[in-house]
Enzyme design. Structure first.
Site, PDB file in Angstrom:
ATOM      1  CE  LYS A   1     -15.549 -21.754  -0.850  1.00  0.00           C
ATOM      2  NZ  LYS A   1     -15.709 -21.789   0.696  1.00  0.00           N
TER       3      LYS A   1
ATOM      4  CD  GLU B   1     -20.200 -29.435  14.084  1.00  0.00           C
ATOM      5  OE1 GLU B   1     -20.410 -28.378  13.571  1.00  0.00           O
ATOM      6  OE2 GLU B   1     -20.632 -30.493  13.757  1.00  0.00           O
TER       7      GLU B   1
ATOM      8  NE  ARG C   1     -23.697 -30.743  12.849  1.00  0.00           N
ATOM      9  CZ  ARG C   1     -23.951 -31.174  11.445  1.00  0.00           C
ATOM     10  NH1 ARG C   1     -25.092 -30.653  11.062  1.00  0.00           N
ATOM     11  NH2 ARG C   1     -23.296 -31.870  10.898  1.00  0.00           N
TER      12      ARG C   1
END
Length: 642
Positions: free
Chosen positions: A285, A371, A399
């Site tokens: 990253k 979730e 979700r």
């Protein structure tokens, strides 16, 4: 502003068709030019930086090797798609990212034919790519479907559900696992890159297929042993056993920043007769930009920044953010109560729970992008007498709705839902707007639903959740800063289902839920200036409703207006139902509901979004005057001035 470096190759490669005309040895330079352009663009607009920088070489290689858009390229989440946007005809608009009328910060079907599937929530790419691949197979079309999914997104069960069914796609499905955190095996060096190239080659796949066919002729015990030996040997070297068990041929790991090695591996995968195939690519990253490499978390999403120093623009001093207020209030509650736990689904800093993690690490749980698991895990804790706070963005709690219903509400378990990013969210647009939580939560028996009007109210609501053991309870609050009200020194437990009168009048009643209270008070001032005495109520609770207060407001005023930062089916619908059940509408009541429009609003500044939605003071005033039949010449009929 610092002058941009020359970008001659990027200038000539405005589409993937142009890109594929380059020589392989030019791709490295193109990647560097692309990286410089992305840094400059995000420095101007703000947005997601680190993820995109990490996939620059991968993006170039994918568009070079595959015949996009005939071969569909699906980016998971979309955070890392900025280089993809630059290479697919959108460079001229890249400095409009996340702005009103500009490019979305995520992939979007209506934006480009190179965005075959919209994505802003995590872990959807493999399922979507599988759908594309199977459609091509059924239609006997040759196109491939390539899903690029990050290692973090692989923590969601949906990714594995899709992989478990991937065999149906045959060789039309390719999954690129972008591993930018932890490699399964050593990611760099000549040996691993050499192995990745060899095992993806046509010759190796042909030999492996021959070996498999020969093995089938062996007695079953020897056949099974041969198969397991093959998988174990490659899994030991390269970590692919799990993916093999899910039906994928595993290739990797390979250095995702080495285009000279990426391209031949992707070409081999493209041409393979076997499938589906998973390519394990290791990236970093923030690659190529020092500040982002040194602090990947801080440069995941950024404000505008100075490209030379990396210094991000700081917001002017002002009230604390709602997220920070929630975090500090929860810390205070946890210091008093050792049964309080905090749960997040891969968003510790976004929800403010990184502070909780530092102070109470043994009571903090980051479950990854999961979730559904987060909610049921919280239910299990609650069933054992703990007081879990599940801090989840409104858009992500969607979700886990079945778990909220089945595992929490039906069992009446006291899970505390801290719902961040409620309402419209500005630059992240429709995919991240918290538009629906009041609608989908306030319909549930046993559920308590609160909305904070300001940061002081949020402190009281956190305390209310902490001491509420009678069942599930939720508090919603927006992105951004508070209003600057004085903060309470000691939090108070609110009486469940009781609102408050902020201002009392005689003609107009404005019933507000959440942070539209400030606009409601502005509207009241303007109505008073017209001689219309106005009450303003902060209902606090969408469920249970303060029926006595609402009844008083509806019967004691000529017109009543509800206002909320949510979709149809929320507060207004519940107040209308109450009025209908009690026959108040038959008595000539003028009741109007103000809510988000029945559309998905694109990104813009939040105040402009709310004005577009008709939820600001101007629209409240207009709604009241229309209900009272005012026109430009004054009162037509029926207004009762103070």
């Amino acid at each position: 502003m610092v002058d941009l470096p020359a970008t001659p190759l990027l200038d000539a490669a405005s589409t993937p068709d142009d890109l594929r005309k380059l020589k392989p040895e030019q791709l490295g330079q193109l990647a560097e030019e692309l990286r410089a352009e992305m840094i400059s663009a995000v420095g101007t607009t703000g947005g997601h930086l680190g993820s995109g920088l990490g996939v620059v070489e991968l993006t170039v290689a994918l568009h070079y090797v595959f015949d996009t858009p005939r071969d569909v390229l699906i980016w998971d989440v979309g955070h890392q798609a900025y280089p993809h946007k630059i290479l697919t005809g959108r460079r001229d608009r890249i400095r409009t990212l996340r702005q009103g009328g500009g490019l979305s910060g995520f992939t979007k079907r209506s934006e480009s034919e190179y965005d075959p599937f919209g994505a802003a929530h995590s872990s959807t790419s493999i399922s979507a790519a599988l759908g594309f691949a199977v459609a091509n197979k059924l239609a006997d079309r040759p196109g491939k479907a390539i899903a690029v999914i990050g290692d973090g997104a692989m923590s969601a069960g949906m990714a594995y559900e899709a992989m478990n069914n991937a065999e149906a796609a045959g060789n039309r499905l390719i999954v690129i696992l972008n591993d930018n955190d932890m490699s399964i095996a050593p990611p760099v060096g000549g040996l691993s890159a050499y192995l990745a190239r060899i095992v993806s080659s046509r010759e190796f796949l042909g030999l492996r297929d021959l070996a498999k066919r020969l093995a089938r002729r062996l007695p079953r015990p020897l056949h099974s042993a041969a198969r397991k030996t093959d998988e174990f040997a490659r899994g030991l070297a390269m970590g692919g056993t799990l993916f093999e068990e899910l039906g994928f041929y595993y290739v990797g790991p390979i250095d995702g920043h080495d285009i000279a090695r990426l391209v031949p591996v992707l070409e081999n995968v493209r041409d393979a007769a076997e499938g589906p195939i998973l390519v394990h690519v290791v990236t970093k990253k923030g690659k190529g930009y020092g500040p982002a490499e040194a602090a990947a978390d801080k440069y995941h999403g950024v404000q505008k920044f100075d490209v030379v120093t990396g210094a991000q623009d700081k917001a002017p001093p002002g009230p604390p953010s709602y997220t920070a207020v929630f975090a500090n209030a929860l810390l205070a509650e946890a210091a008093r109560d050792p049964t309080i736990c905090a749960i997040t689904a891969a968003m510790p800093s976004g929800t403010g729970l990184d502070k909780f993690q530092e102070k109470f690490p043994e009571r903090f749980f980051d479950v990854g992008i999961a979730e559904q698991h987060a909610v049921t895990f919280a239910a299990g804790l609650a069933a054992q007498g703990y007081r879990p706070f599940a801090a989840i963005y409104s858009t992500f709690l969607q979700r886990a709705y079945d778990q909220v219903v089945h595992d929490v509400a039906i069992q009446n378990l006291p899970v505390r839902f801290a719902i961040d990013r409620a309402g419209l969210v500005g630059a992240d647009g429709a995919t991240h707007a918290g538009s629906f939580d009041v609608t989908y939560l306030a319909t549930l028996p046993n559920m308590v639903v609160m909305a904070a009007a300001d940061e002081a109210e949020l402190v009281h609501m956190v305390h209310t959740m902490a001491v509420h053991d009678a069942g599930p309870i939720a508090c919603r609050y927006p992105r951004g800063n508070g209003t600057g009200v004085a903060m309470p020194t000691t939090p108070e437990a609110l009486e469940i289902g009781k609102g408050r009168i902020v201002r009392e009048g005689k003609t107009v009643a404005i019933l507000s839920l959440g942070t539209r209270l400030e606009e409601s008070l502005k509207a009241a001032d303007r109505l008073e200036a017209r001689g219309l005495s106005t009450s303003v109520v902060d209902l606090r609770f969408a469920k249970p409703l303060d029926e006595a207060l609402i009844r008083r407001m509806l019967t004691g005023h000529e017109v009543a207006v509800t206002i909320e930062e949510g979709a149809i089916g929320g507060l207004g619908a519940h107040v209308l139902t109450l009025a209908s059940d009690e026959g108040l509408i038959d008595a000539g009541l003028k009741l109007r509901t103000m809510r988000l429009p029945d559309v998905f609003q694109d990104q813009d500044k939040p105040d402009l979004q709310y004005a577009e939605a008709g939820l600001d003071a101007d629209h409240i005033v207009a709604t009241v005057l229309k209900a009272l039949r005012y026109n430009s010449d004054g009162v037509v009929e029926g207004a009762r001035a103070s």
